[in-house]
Write a protein that holds these residues in place. Structure first.
Motif, PDB file in Angstrom:
ATOM      1  N   CYS A 121      32.595 -20.158  -2.991  1.00  0.00           N
ATOM      2  CA  CYS A 121      32.832 -21.456  -3.631  1.00  0.00           C
ATOM      3  C   CYS A 121      31.603 -21.917  -4.414  1.00  0.00           C
ATOM      4  N   GLU A 122      31.856 -22.676  -5.461  1.00  0.00           N
ATOM      5  CA  GLU A 122      30.810 -23.443  -6.112  1.00  0.00           C
ATOM      6  C   GLU A 122      30.824 -24.828  -5.482  1.00  0.00           C
ATOM      7  N   TYR A 123      29.651 -25.370  -5.201  1.00  0.00           N
ATOM      8  CA  TYR A 123      29.606 -26.619  -4.448  1.00  0.00           C
ATOM      9  C   TYR A 123      28.592 -27.590  -5.050  1.00  0.00           C
ATOM     10  N   ILE A 124      28.771 -28.854  -4.698  1.00  0.00           N
ATOM     11  CA  ILE A 124      27.834 -29.904  -5.070  1.00  0.00           C
ATOM     12  C   ILE A 124      27.924 -30.991  -4.001  1.00  0.00           C
ATOM     13  N   TYR A 125      26.788 -31.567  -3.654  1.00  0.00           N
ATOM     14  CA  TYR A 125      26.816 -32.706  -2.731  1.00  0.00           C
ATOM     15  C   TYR A 125      25.599 -33.590  -2.954  1.00  0.00           C
ATOM     16  N   SER A 126      25.767 -34.851  -2.611  1.00  0.00           N
ATOM     17  CA  SER A 126      24.696 -35.845  -2.747  1.00  0.00           C
ATOM     18  C   SER A 126      24.632 -36.706  -1.502  1.00  0.00           C
ATOM     19  N   LEU A 127      23.421 -37.199  -1.213  1.00  0.00           N
ATOM     20  CA  LEU A 127      23.189 -38.063  -0.059  1.00  0.00           C
ATOM     21  C   LEU A 127      22.750 -39.442  -0.538  1.00  0.00           C
ATOM     22  N   PHE A 128      23.311 -40.482   0.076  1.00  0.00           N
ATOM     23  CA  PHE A 128      23.013 -41.861  -0.288  1.00  0.00           C
ATOM     24  C   PHE A 128      22.709 -42.662   0.979  1.00  0.00           C
ATOM     25  N   LEU A 129      21.651 -43.430   0.967  1.00  0.00           N
ATOM     26  CA  LEU A 129      21.380 -44.304   2.108  1.00  0.00           C
ATOM     27  C   LEU A 129      22.497 -45.331   2.232  1.00  0.00           C
ATOM     28  N   ALA A 130      22.872 -45.638   3.469  1.00  0.00           N
ATOM     29  CA  ALA A 130      23.874 -46.670   3.696  1.00  0.00           C
ATOM     30  C   ALA A 130      23.322 -48.018   3.227  1.00  0.00           C
ATOM     31  N   PRO A 131      24.173 -48.922   2.753  1.00  0.00           N
ATOM     32  CA  PRO A 131      23.680 -50.225   2.308  1.00  0.00           C
ATOM     33  C   PRO A 131      23.030 -50.992   3.452  1.00  0.00           C
ATOM     34  N   LEU A 132      22.029 -51.799   3.124  1.00  0.00           N
ATOM     35  CA  LEU A 132      21.303 -52.557   4.146  1.00  0.00           C
ATOM     36  C   LEU A 132      22.219 -53.491   4.933  1.00  0.00           C
ATOM     37  N   SER A 133      23.264 -53.990   4.287  1.00  0.00           N
ATOM     38  CA  SER A 133      24.200 -54.868   4.984  1.00  0.00           C
ATOM     39  C   SER A 133      24.903 -54.140   6.124  1.00  0.00           C
ATOM     40  N   GLU A 134      24.996 -52.830   6.002  1.00  0.00           N
ATOM     41  CA  GLU A 134      25.664 -52.007   7.007  1.00  0.00           C
ATOM     42  C   GLU A 134      24.659 -51.395   7.982  1.00  0.00           C
ATOM     43  N   ASP A 135      23.461 -51.120   7.477  1.00  0.00           N
ATOM     44  CA  ASP A 135      22.442 -50.433   8.280  1.00  0.00           C
ATOM     45  C   ASP A 135      21.066 -51.005   7.950  1.00  0.00           C
ATOM     46  N   PRO A 136      20.706 -52.140   8.518  1.00  0.00           N
ATOM     47  CA  PRO A 136      19.416 -52.772   8.203  1.00  0.00           C
ATOM     48  C   PRO A 136      18.204 -51.943   8.601  1.00  0.00           C
ATOM     49  N   ASP A 137      18.366 -50.989   9.518  1.00  0.00           N
ATOM     50  CA  ASP A 137      17.241 -50.158   9.949  1.00  0.00           C
ATOM     51  C   ASP A 137      16.986 -48.984   9.011  1.00  0.00           C
ATOM     52  N   GLY A 138      17.899 -48.722   8.092  1.00  0.00           N
ATOM     53  CA  GLY A 138      17.696 -47.659   7.122  1.00  0.00           C
ATOM     54  C   GLY A 138      17.674 -46.257   7.705  1.00  0.00           C
ATOM     55  N   ILE A 139      18.489 -46.002   8.734  1.00  0.00           N
ATOM     56  CA  ILE A 139      18.482 -44.676   9.370  1.00  0.00           C
ATOM     57  C   ILE A 139      19.788 -43.909   9.146  1.00  0.00           C
TER      58      ILE A 139
END
Length: 280
Positions: A121-139
């Motif tokens: 397969c050819e693949y692509i993926y990206s990672l995004f931090l969850a919004p602060l409203s959902e995850d204030p600790d940024g983990i």
């Protein structure tokens, strides 16, 4: 596919203004495939929450699809969407699966995961931090991925969305766990030795603090801490040290040497010198 997905993946990411929430373009492009009348979709979903707070701790949404070849433009739209959302991602990866490649897994929650580099397969993926409203600790982070291949006159692949703690956070938790286990092991061993002295305990604690301090230190500080650890090992004859203490420190050092996070040339060599010296 009229236009190679891999060639599209290789295009330079466009510089665009941030006018929408992260991943909106990717979500829309995913939906276009999922809702396509000609698409055959098999989906599966998981969701985990902290029972005491109700906060989400893990999620996976997987859509396996088969499309007619004339719907290749939907695949191209997904690739374009990753391009458009690129500025808001903290990691972007793409390629074509090969037999010698290691498995690439988009983690779910704090451990399990979904393979994105399925065979051929050819693949692509990206990672995004969850919004602060959902995850204030940024983990926590969201991962969006797609893979695709031609099978006869069809396009076969899958769309993946996962929610999990970041790799950096998981590594920090695991290192802390290892340090705690090893500290307890050494402490238990030393406490049963009648001739344990305060200097012996001091050597082990100092070594552990130097190595543990490298977790979140910048590159310059890591080198300084590794140098201190090396000097302390060279001066080990001034302390009473049990074999158990040496085994614990050696195990930590060897784990760090095999970790890519500590692969910077000078740092890596210093850690190797530490192991060589502690073995003498």
């Amino acid at each position: 596919m009229k236009t190679s997905l891999l060639r599209l993946l290789g295009l330079m990411l466009a510089v665009i203004p941030i006018t929408a929430a992260a991943q909106n373009n990717i979500k829309s492009a995913f939906d276009a495939i999922i809702k396509c009348p000609d698409a055959k979709i098999i989906e599966s979903h998981t969701l985990a929450k902290d029972p005491s707070t109700g906060s989400k701790t893990g999620q996976s949404d997987i859509y396996r699809f088969v499309l007619p070849a004339d719907k290749a433009y939907l695949i191209e739209q997904v690739v374009s969407a990753f391009d458009k959302d690129a500025e808001m991602a903290y990691s972007i990866n793409r390629g074509k699966s090969v037999s010698t490649e290691s498995d690439i897994v988009l983690t779910v929650g704090d451990g399990s995961g979904v393979y994105i580099n399925d065979p051929d397969c050819e693949y692509i993926y990206s990672l995004f931090l969850a919004p602060l409203s959902e995850d204030p600790d940024g983990i926590y982070r969201y991962a969006y991925g797609m893979n695709c291949k031609e099978v006869g006159d069809k396009l076969s692949g899958k769309l993946v969305i996962t929610y999990a703690t970041t790799l950096k956070y998981r590594q920090q938790v695991e290192r802390q766990r290892q340090y705690d286990v090893l500290r307890n092991f050494s402490g238990g061993s030393s406490s049963n030795t009648s001739f344990t002295t305060s200097s012996q305990k001091s050597w082990f604690d100092m070594m552990l603090s130097y190595l543990q301090g490298m977790n979140s230190a910048n590159p310059q500080t890591r080198i300084a801490l590794a140098s201190k650890a090396y000097k302390l090992i060279c001066d080990s004859s001034s302390y009473h040290i049990t074999d158990a203490d040496k085994d614990v420190i050696r195990e930590i050092l060897e784990g760090m040497i095999s970790d890519k996070e500590y692969s910077e040339t000078i740092l890596h060599r210093l850690l190797q010198k530490c192991v060589e010296s502690i073995n003498k």
